[in-house]
Design a protein around this motif. Sequence first.
Motif, PDB file in Angstrom:
ATOM      1  N   VAL A  56       5.248   2.738   0.826  1.00 28.01           N
ATOM      2  CA  VAL A  56       6.113   3.514  -0.064  1.00 28.01           C
ATOM      3  C   VAL A  56       6.485   4.830   0.613  1.00 28.01           C
ATOM      4  O   VAL A  56       7.657   5.239   0.628  1.00 28.01           O
ATOM      5  CB  VAL A  56       5.423   3.784  -1.424  1.00 28.01           C
ATOM      6  CG1 VAL A  56       6.291   4.638  -2.326  1.00 28.01           C
ATOM      7  CG2 VAL A  56       5.038   2.473  -2.104  1.00 28.01           C
ATOM      8  N   PRO A  92       1.420   0.591  -6.370  1.00 24.48           N
ATOM      9  CA  PRO A  92       2.183   0.649  -5.124  1.00 24.48           C
ATOM     10  C   PRO A  92       3.320  -0.375  -5.071  1.00 24.48           C
ATOM     11  O   PRO A  92       4.398  -0.069  -4.560  1.00 24.48           O
ATOM     12  CB  PRO A  92       1.130   0.383  -4.042  1.00 24.48           C
ATOM     13  CG  PRO A  92      -0.148   0.880  -4.641  1.00 24.48           C
ATOM     14  CD  PRO A  92      -0.033   0.529  -6.106  1.00 24.48           C
ATOM     15  N   ARG A 109       6.123   1.027  -7.237  1.00 24.62           N
ATOM     16  CA  ARG A 109       6.756   2.169  -6.560  1.00 24.62           C
ATOM     17  C   ARG A 109       7.590   1.705  -5.375  1.00 24.62           C
ATOM     18  O   ARG A 109       8.683   2.217  -5.134  1.00 24.62           O
ATOM     19  CB  ARG A 109       5.701   3.188  -6.122  1.00 24.62           C
ATOM     20  CG  ARG A 109       5.118   3.978  -7.294  1.00 24.62           C
ATOM     21  CD  ARG A 109       4.251   5.134  -6.841  1.00 24.62           C
ATOM     22  NE  ARG A 109       3.061   4.729  -6.108  1.00 24.62           N
ATOM     23  CZ  ARG A 109       1.932   4.317  -6.676  1.00 24.62           C
ATOM     24  NH1 ARG A 109       1.821   4.220  -7.997  1.00 24.62           N
ATOM     25  NH2 ARG A 109       0.895   3.990  -5.929  1.00 24.62           N
ATOM     26  N   TYR A 110       7.082   0.711  -4.646  1.00 23.82           N
ATOM     27  CA  TYR A 110       7.816   0.217  -3.477  1.00 23.82           C
ATOM     28  C   TYR A 110       9.180  -0.340  -3.879  1.00 23.82           C
ATOM     29  O   TYR A 110      10.201   0.009  -3.279  1.00 23.82           O
ATOM     30  CB  TYR A 110       7.018  -0.865  -2.725  1.00 23.82           C
ATOM     31  CG  TYR A 110       7.727  -1.290  -1.469  1.00 23.82           C
ATOM     32  CD1 TYR A 110       7.493  -0.633  -0.275  1.00 23.82           C
ATOM     33  CD2 TYR A 110       8.684  -2.306  -1.482  1.00 23.82           C
ATOM     34  CE1 TYR A 110       8.188  -0.978   0.878  1.00 23.82           C
ATOM     35  CE2 TYR A 110       9.388  -2.650  -0.341  1.00 23.82           C
ATOM     36  CZ  TYR A 110       9.121  -1.988   0.837  1.00 23.82           C
ATOM     37  OH  TYR A 110       9.825  -2.313   1.973  1.00 23.82           O
ATOM     38  N   VAL A 152       0.841  -1.195   0.000  1.00 25.85           N
ATOM     39  CA  VAL A 152       0.000   0.000   0.000  1.00 25.85           C
ATOM     40  C   VAL A 152       0.876   1.245   0.000  1.00 25.85           C
ATOM     41  O   VAL A 152       2.070   1.190   0.317  1.00 25.85           O
ATOM     42  CB  VAL A 152      -0.971   0.007   1.206  1.00 25.85           C
ATOM     43  CG1 VAL A 152      -1.977  -1.149   1.105  1.00 25.85           C
ATOM     44  CG2 VAL A 152      -0.217  -0.064   2.521  1.00 25.85           C
ATOM     45  N   ASP A 153       0.277   2.356  -0.360  1.00 23.73           N
ATOM     46  CA  ASP A 153       1.024   3.605  -0.486  1.00 23.73           C
ATOM     47  C   ASP A 153       1.759   3.997   0.795  1.00 23.73           C
ATOM     48  O   ASP A 153       2.843   4.573   0.723  1.00 23.73           O
ATOM     49  CB  ASP A 153       0.097   4.736  -0.928  1.00 23.73           C
ATOM     50  CG  ASP A 153      -0.294   4.634  -2.395  1.00 23.73           C
ATOM     51  OD1 ASP A 153       0.525   4.153  -3.205  1.00 23.73           O
ATOM     52  OD2 ASP A 153      -1.425   5.022  -2.732  1.00 23.73           O
TER      53      ASP A 153
END
Length: 190
Positions: free
Chosen positions: A95, A155, A158-159, A91-92
């Motif tokens: 990140v 996510p 991005r992670y 989840v964001d």
Amino acid sequence: MVKLNRIYTRTGDDGSTGLASGPRRLKSDLRLEAIGTVDETNAAIGIARLSLSGEADAAMSRIQNDLFDLGADLATPETGEPLPYEKLAIVDSQVERLEAEIDAMNARLEPLRSFILPAGYAAAAQLHLARTIARRAERLMVALSKGEGEIVSGPALRYVNRLSDHLFVAARIANDEGRADVLWVPGASR
């Protein structure tokens, strides 16, 4: 909660493995390559933790747990069918935590004026190795996300991108806050 009574099941003897959501795929499948490389990143971080302590070790412990979340996320591909359980996914906020940690560590460092070699103290070199493995995981995840019918969440992508940045900055911190960084000298061995 995960419960493992038997380590071997013999179900993979044909070269396939089951995803968390049920379907079986070849062990050479790109999704399995990505999951395996995330696992390899996790193991490399475990080795680096042998040389870390305090907050650096605590941060790597959180990241190792996140990498299991990432593996679970990748092992439960979107199919459009409802699952009988809630999917564990990156989840964001995970990140954002990496970004905050990167910013806090980077504030302690002098700006780079050269590329650095993956060297210095043992912890730094080990973190650089983990960083390169994380970059490979990212390349595999990106390739997977471009495959027909394959979805990798934003996510998650991005992670794994922030993770390699985090490991780079953590390696510099482990190198006496950058003072023990080994700088690249272009053409030095000519």
